[in-house]
Scaffold this active site. Sequence first.
Site, PDB file in Angstrom:
ATOM      1  N   LEU A   1       0.688  -1.053   0.169  1.00  0.00           N
ATOM      2  CA  LEU A   1      -0.512  -0.645   0.007  1.00  0.00           C
ATOM      3  C   LEU A   1       0.595   0.822  -0.029  1.00  0.00           C
ATOM      4  CD1 LEU A   1      -2.741  -0.859   2.508  1.00  0.00           C
ATOM      5  CD2 LEU A   1      -3.393  -1.249  -0.125  1.00  0.00           C
ATOM      6  N   ASP A   2       1.029   1.868  -0.958  1.00  0.00           N
ATOM      7  CA  ASP A   2       1.722   3.495  -0.472  1.00  0.00           C
ATOM      8  C   ASP A   2       1.418   4.296   0.105  1.00  0.00           C
ATOM      9  OD1 ASP A   2      -0.722   5.516  -1.297  1.00  0.00           O
ATOM     10  OD2 ASP A   2      -0.658   4.241  -2.789  1.00  0.00           O
ATOM     11  N   LYS A   3       2.291   5.004   0.570  1.00  0.00           N
ATOM     12  CA  LYS A   3       2.148   5.508   1.394  1.00  0.00           C
ATOM     13  C   LYS A   3       1.556   6.552   2.149  1.00  0.00           C
ATOM     14  CE  LYS A   3       5.782   8.551   3.815  1.00  0.00           C
ATOM     15  NZ  LYS A   3       7.078   9.682   4.118  1.00  0.00           N
ATOM     16  N   GLN A   4       0.306   7.056   1.616  1.00  0.00           N
ATOM     17  CA  GLN A   4      -1.333   7.464   1.478  1.00  0.00           C
ATOM     18  C   GLN A   4      -2.437   6.494   1.742  1.00  0.00           C
ATOM     19  OE1 GLN A   4      -0.643  10.133   2.936  1.00  0.00           O
ATOM     20  NE2 GLN A   4       1.167  11.159   2.776  1.00  0.00           N
TER      21      GLN A   4
END
Length: 243
Positions: free
Chosen positions: A111-114
Amino acid sequence: MKTPTARVDKLLGSMGYGSRSEIARLGKVGGIVLDGVDLTDVSKRIAVTPDLPSRMQVDGRPLDPPAGVVLILNKPLGMTCSHKEDGDLVYDVLPDRWRRRDPAISTIGRLDKQTSGLLLLTDDGDLLHRVISPKRHVAKVYHATLARPLAGTEGDVFAAGGLVLEGEDKPLAPAELEVLSPTEARLTVTEGRYHMVRRMFAAVGNHVEALHRERVGGLVLPADLGPGDWRLATGAEVEAIFA
């Protein structure tokens, strides 16, 4: 199936408890206990059974789960799914020694950082590949909050299976869109391409302001896990992934 066995020092070393010499010293001072008996000879082989953490203590605490773990994490915003990048990492929420485990614990997909929500971690390479394999078609469900109201045509575009993302030439597999409000939607995808959900909405002229993964396969993010909380998955929860 024959129960696997391992030397105590090798087993604990692979679980990040220390070097063999450190584990030997711990054993000599009564720091390793199995079934109520001090294990002073760490070269002894023991059966590595599922109930071992309930029978064995290391330095006064129950043994960590042996290899074959699956963790459920409610990933908070701002954390990166990486072992090496700068900043806050998802592995920071685990005990320090878990970073030294061999085989290593890795995220199942990213999952990306945001992006927040359901993230699975494991040291079981076969399970990891089963979940992320395109041939398995394991669904991932995301709740997206959008910058602009939906036009009403996005569901048909995503379901058609012909959308080509910028910089790619292979069309996406069909995806299912459920409209929750003019600027909110639930999207179910069966692939795991780079920033896929964000790029899908960008392709239809919108922008994702917030993204949260709710489900992987048949496994829903447990309601009792707050952001940053994690726990071991049960056997039933692992099976639910492929349900």
